[in-house]
Design a protein around this motif. Sequence first.
Motif: not given
Lengths: 332, 517
Positions: B77-80, B58-59, B109
């Motif tokens: 789309r994101s590290p999450k 997701g980077i 997180g």
Amino acid sequence: MEIIITLIKAAITFGTVIMYGSVGEILTEKSGNLNLGVPGTMYMGGIASLASAFFYERACESSGVAPSTALLILIPFLSAFLFAAFGGLIYSFLTITLRANQNVTGLTLTIFGAGLANFFGGSLNKLAGGVGQISVSQTSRAFSASLFSFLPLPDILMRTLFNYGFLVYLAIVVAVAAHFFLNKTNAGLNLRAVGENPATADAAGVNVTRHKYLATCIGTGISGLGGLFYTLDYIGGTWANDGRIETLGWLAVALVIFATWKPLRSLWSSYLFGLLYWVPQLSQNIKRRPQSLFMMLPYVVTILVLIFVSLRKKKENQPPESLGLAYFREER
Amino acid sequence: MENPVVNDYAVRMLNITKTFGTTVANKNVSLDIKKGEILSLLGENGSGKTTLMNMLSGIYFPDSGSILVDGKSAHIRSPKDAHDLKIGMIHQHFKLVDVFTAAENAKLGMRASLKSARAEIKKICERYHFSVDPDKKVYEMSVSEKQTLEIVKALYRGADVLILDEPTAVLTPQETDALFDVMREMKKDGKSIVIITHKLNEVLAISDRVAILRKGEFVGEIETEKADVQTLSDMMVGRSVSLNIDRPEVKDKSVRLVVKNLSVKDNLGVLRLDDVAFTAYSGEILGIAGITGSGQKELLEAIAGLIPTASGSSMIYIDPRTGKEEDLKKYDAEQIRALGISLAFVPEDRLGMGLVGSMNIPDNMLLRSYKEGKFGLVDQKKPLDLAKKVVSELDVVAPNLNTPVRKLSGGNVQKVLVGRELASSPSLMMAAYAVRGLDINTSYAIYRLLNERKLNGGAVIYVGEDLDVLLELCDRILVLCGGRVSGIVDGRTAKKEQVGLMMTGSQCESAETEAAN
């Protein structure tokens, strides 16, 4: 004896202004944003509170309704917080979204806030009928009313510690709450991670942009309360174009370093700075030049702390590691 | 009951393309990661391995192509998002907050209490035989402890697919073995593991399958059983490569540096080097072996004049231009450089020493020659030529010469550093960990350059981690153990086991006890 009482009162009064400024700034800096616009946001808070109080009082007067105490407090309070937070929003947009240089943006915000506030301060005076004519006496009374007047304490304690408006005590609550938030909650941990190492926070699923925006806007909002307290409580609801807010604002920035980014430490050290700020004004007998020397005191103390902290090299006393740097995920 | 349409793939990446500006990092790459396998992702420096994996974590987000996780189309789309899909990545540069404790880093997180995080970490440690103190601050940890914490963190966060980006680059052989044991345990638990590494023997030792990238494109995959070092390096480079390291014989050797009674204390007064003595000759590569932290860094820095030596130490350098004996203790670092002694030290974080990340390649070359200009003006021409030469000779992959060095991939950063140091044709060249994290082709290019220096009459001191390479490359090998010399052996006759014992075994212990007395 009187001198000591005066000193304590000065320490607490100016300390409160500085405390709002520095606790707000600590919150902002913990997100990695070095906001040098603290004096500007304090100005913005001050003028917003004065203007809103002025118009509310005037509206009440013209419609013949007696202003309610709750609104007298709530309107300027919210105006100050929100307008200062708006300053923080401008700063955030420039530095976080557009990744502009933080130092330049912050300094610009200070100049912007000071100019804006003094401009409207002048306008308000004109509306009120001339220089120094503006007065929001009812609001000011509501703000400076002692919260603890019912306490059966000896006169000396009452005069030194318990005879202030609620904002003095709220500052302490805010500082303690900020400490609790940063050190005990998940959200606080995430925020600190963003300031230390945004790439790590990002990889752990923390929304870096949102944390930075929120911390900066809430932080500047809190700083703005310093301007509110100064304007409506300390100088009694008028506008003084004397640059004192700016001086106190810079002291708040210096205090963040002095307190090594810890809200609890900023609590007592704010009073110390308030004291140091007042010492040179204490005696009219001191000549101008030595007075200037005395005015350097808080900064000298800050430099000493910097030296001491650097020598000890304790990681926990260092600024957040990515303080002053913009974050962009795809940058290597 | 087995479901007949059970999905064997943990992750499928289909036709992935990713560009940065004009640089194509990945072009139409398809890669499958099966459940419960260890997949090696192999490729030269800058071939796009890390970029590809960063699109799973997701980077980065791919420009085109699709990703299936567990058979379902996924938009990471994101590290999450990656975390929600149970994909965890351990980056080459650790993603840890220094001032936080292990437990705080793990739960970052997440909505978890510190107490539960601590307990969970203890459980994971028991399961995989780690030792991580949940309350230890990261800045107090060694590199391998940080690495362990990264793995614990990924497990704690519930990764089913774990990506390790060059995890062994900074580990000792023992630590590497321990890591591999853990990876095998995790595989038994049905987890999929992708490991990015340059060390081909590690690839062969740990993985089930190898996928190879070259210049951003997928060039093929092979079952590890069917592969050997030669086939892998050929696939990686795209042509047949020779895997023999030359060791040319040099006849007329002369003494270049005589070190005697060299002792060094660190800031805390701890003895880091104790009574070290050796002689370095021109036309020779002197290898230095030892477990990381046995005093290699201190030795080189003492010779380069970067750290003070204890009294009684003697370092006599014989300048080949004048033939004079110079006592290095009398000179500062700059004067020592002028005498023709150069040091290329590649630290664990690569950018820590010798290069300025935000400056471009020519400007980094300039760092060595800025004093040569006239009238206080710098000479821009020579560094620019040198930069062009290094870039072409060592195949540095960079969008252009003006790219800040920190934006280059790790291996390329290193080529710039080593290339610059060699360019001054030093009469005593010291290189430490010069191939750390470099792919095989570039590593060989660097060995070749070191040999060239030797043939041209330079003395070379080479600190290395890979014993096999030391034994093939060096004429003599000095073994350090706990700051003392436990012996100097001939590179042509010495056995690996013998050197290994000198690094850790009985000879080393006796050296240590002597030091204690």
